[in-house]
Design a protein around this motif. Structure first.
Motif, PDB file in Angstrom:
ATOM      1  N   THR A 320       0.860  -1.382  -0.040  1.00 15.21           N
ATOM      2  CA  THR A 320       0.316  -0.288   0.043  1.00 15.21           C
ATOM      3  C   THR A 320       1.298   1.167  -0.053  1.00 15.21           C
ATOM      4  O   THR A 320       2.631   0.881   0.128  1.00 15.21           O
ATOM      5  CB  THR A 320      -0.707   0.408   1.082  1.00 15.21           C
ATOM      6  OG1 THR A 320      -0.205  -0.258   2.192  1.00 15.21           O
ATOM      7  CG2 THR A 320      -1.996  -0.826   0.955  1.00 15.21           C
ATOM      8  N   PRO A 321       0.280   2.132  -0.293  1.00 14.78           N
ATOM      9  CA  PRO A 321       1.730   3.430  -0.945  1.00 14.78           C
ATOM     10  C   PRO A 321       1.566   3.902   0.929  1.00 14.78           C
ATOM     11  O   PRO A 321       0.982   4.324   1.803  1.00 14.78           O
ATOM     12  CB  PRO A 321       0.150   4.387  -1.698  1.00 14.78           C
ATOM     13  CG  PRO A 321      -0.695   3.549  -1.969  1.00 14.78           C
ATOM     14  CD  PRO A 321      -0.723   2.615  -1.123  1.00 14.78           C
ATOM     15  N   PRO A 328       5.777   3.582  -7.235  1.00 15.36           N
ATOM     16  CA  PRO A 328       5.239   3.241  -7.005  1.00 15.36           C
ATOM     17  C   PRO A 328       3.780   1.810  -6.761  1.00 15.36           C
ATOM     18  O   PRO A 328       5.173   1.258  -6.815  1.00 15.36           O
ATOM     19  CB  PRO A 328       3.882   3.021  -8.605  1.00 15.36           C
ATOM     20  CG  PRO A 328       5.072   2.747  -9.359  1.00 15.36           C
ATOM     21  CD  PRO A 328       6.333   2.923  -8.550  1.00 15.36           C
ATOM     22  N   THR A 329       3.261   1.283  -6.162  1.00 19.27           N
ATOM     23  CA  THR A 329       2.917   0.155  -5.613  1.00 19.27           C
ATOM     24  C   THR A 329       2.150  -0.643  -6.659  1.00 19.27           C
ATOM     25  O   THR A 329       1.911   0.270  -7.946  1.00 19.27           O
ATOM     26  CB  THR A 329       1.665   0.678  -4.283  1.00 19.27           C
ATOM     27  OG1 THR A 329       0.375   0.722  -4.940  1.00 19.27           O
ATOM     28  CG2 THR A 329       2.330   0.912  -2.840  1.00 19.27           C
ATOM     29  N   GLN A 331      -1.116  -1.662  -6.942  1.00 15.67           N
ATOM     30  CA  GLN A 331      -2.341  -0.848  -7.026  1.00 15.67           C
ATOM     31  C   GLN A 331      -2.769  -0.079  -7.292  1.00 15.67           C
ATOM     32  O   GLN A 331      -3.218   0.804  -8.370  1.00 15.67           O
ATOM     33  CB  GLN A 331      -2.880  -1.777  -5.610  1.00 15.67           C
ATOM     34  CG  GLN A 331      -2.706  -3.207  -4.867  1.00 15.67           C
ATOM     35  CD  GLN A 331      -3.905  -3.804  -5.199  1.00 15.67           C
ATOM     36  OE1 GLN A 331      -4.695  -2.833  -5.657  1.00 15.67           O
ATOM     37  NE2 GLN A 331      -3.784  -4.695  -4.790  1.00 15.67           N
ATOM     38  N   GLU A 332      -1.684   1.181  -7.355  1.00 20.08           N
ATOM     39  CA  GLU A 332      -1.646   2.633  -8.336  1.00 20.08           C
ATOM     40  C   GLU A 332      -1.637   2.461  -9.629  1.00 20.08           C
ATOM     41  O   GLU A 332      -1.813   3.055 -10.039  1.00 20.08           O
ATOM     42  CB  GLU A 332      -0.205   3.158  -7.347  1.00 20.08           C
ATOM     43  CG  GLU A 332      -0.823   3.941  -6.018  1.00 20.08           C
ATOM     44  CD  GLU A 332       0.421   4.267  -5.237  1.00 20.08           C
ATOM     45  OE1 GLU A 332      -0.020   5.331  -5.076  1.00 20.08           O
ATOM     46  OE2 GLU A 332       1.223   3.776  -5.726  1.00 20.08           O
ATOM     47  N   ARG A 335      -4.383   2.081 -11.541  1.00 21.55           N
ATOM     48  CA  ARG A 335      -5.995   2.552 -11.786  1.00 21.55           C
ATOM     49  C   ARG A 335      -5.880   2.977 -13.113  1.00 21.55           C
ATOM     50  O   ARG A 335      -4.813   3.955 -14.059  1.00 21.55           O
ATOM     51  CB  ARG A 335      -5.776   3.732 -10.097  1.00 21.55           C
ATOM     52  CG  ARG A 335      -5.744   3.107  -9.041  1.00 21.55           C
ATOM     53  CD  ARG A 335      -5.562   4.283  -7.823  1.00 21.55           C
ATOM     54  NE  ARG A 335      -5.741   3.120  -7.190  1.00 21.55           N
ATOM     55  CZ  ARG A 335      -5.021   4.002  -5.379  1.00 21.55           C
ATOM     56  NH1 ARG A 335      -4.579   5.341  -5.802  1.00 21.55           N
ATOM     57  NH2 ARG A 335      -5.416   2.947  -4.896  1.00 21.55           N
TER      58      ARG A 335
END
Length: 335
Positions: A320-321, A328-329, A331-332, A335
């Motif tokens: 997570t960030p 970056p993660t 997950q990011e 997006r």
């Protein structure tokens, strides 16, 4: 074969895990506590390891069992974490008995996360001893993965790293579990994509369910490391534990650790470089009561490799960030 109920290393009977994280430091400690002394071994294949008590794990040496294993950030400063773990276990009356004394046996390994953007101005003494003590008392069957514990400040060449875990139950009922702090020089994903190298052995969409790319392009064949990444000052090392509730000798535990390194090679490219301290501890709790014939041991070793690869991908996927991140993660990126 199938994942265990938690899909964590604690699906192996006889183990608990605790994390302690310092968000300002961007670092932390993870401790695997054995409910009873357990057989253990280690295999180091990276060229830059940082360890404590690994010689004790050689087959020919006297002490046969351990009380806990400590994984820590902080490079060599993080080796202090094992002293905190040892202190916590001593308070609990744990340890190898020598006359009137009990000495908790806590092998440890560290990864390099000093240049990850966290505040390392800790004064005279680094905080890892206290983090190790706190992580031990936090040990439980359920624990956080991703940006937590020893994986709190971890990175890879393309995305933020993290703490990963996974488990497998074999057809004979024996369980194997992996725990890993992913801080690799290389990448867990294919080229510049978000597809994980470990995709062919993913279980139930546990790290995104994307599979492999439809075709491997020239981009996929490009070797990606922190040496040619924008944040090239980041450093490395992936440290891990493979565990089983099978009854193993010290020599068999060593072979299990060797096999689990195949999971590094399936999930990270490149792995085992001169700039990584890649290491796998192996633990056998023996709680299943099942000794391994050679016919049983081969699938156990295969499961060790696949479970480790899945744990590595899960660690990157779950990150997570945090403020001050240099990469970056995963997950990011979607997006």
């Amino acid at each position: 074969m199938r994942p265990g109920p938690r899909n964590l290393i604690t699906d192996v009977q006889g183990l608990t895990v605790g994390n302690a994280t310092d968000e300002k430091l961007k670092s932390g400690v993870t401790v695997i506590v054995c409910e009873e002394p357990a057989v253990a071994a280690v295999q180091v294949l990276g060229g830059a390891p940082g360890t404590r008590e690994t010689d004790l794990l050689d087959v020919h040496n006297t002490v046969q069992t351990i009380d806990a294993i400590c994984l820590s950030g902080g490079s060599a400063f993080g080796l202090d974490a094992a002293s905190g773990v040892q202190a916590a276990l001593r308070e609990q009356g744990r340890g190898f008995e020598v006359g009137a004394f009990r000495i908790p046996i806590v092998p440890a390994a560290i990864l390099f996360d000093l240049t990850n953007g966290g505040d390392k101005d800790w004064g005279r003494y680094p905080p890892y001893r206290e983090l190790g003590h706190a992580a031990t008392f936090a040990a439980a069957a359920d624990f956080a993965i991703g940006t937590a514990g020893a994986g709190a400040g971890a990175t890879t060449a393309t995305f933020k790293g993290g703490l990963g875990s996974a488990s497998t139950v074999l057809e004979n009922g024996v369980s194997v579990g992996a725990l890993v702090a992913v801080n690799a020089l290389g990448s867990a994903t294919v080229g510049s994509s978000r597809h994980f190298w470990a995709a062919p052995i993913e279980e139930n969409g546990e790290f995104g369910g994307l599979g492999l790319p439809a075709a491997l392009s020239d981009d996929a064949r490009q070797i990606r490391t922190k040496m040619n990444a924008p944040a090239s000052g980041l450093q490395n090392t992936t440290i891990a534990v493979i565990a089983t509730d099978a009854v193993l000798t010290k020599a068999e535990a060593k072979r299990l650790a060797v096999s689990a390194h195949d999971g590094f090679a399936r999930a990270l490219w490149p792995a085992h470089t001169p700039l990584d301290g890649d290491l796998v501890f192996a633990i056998a709790t023996g709680r299943s009561g099942k000794a391994m014939t050679l016919e049983d041991f081969v699938p156990l070793c295969a499961a060790a490799a696949s479970t480790m690869a899945r744990a590595i991908a899960r660690g990157v996927h779950a990150a997570t960030p945090s403020a001050g991140d240099l990469v970056p993660t995963w997950q990011e990126a979607i997006r």
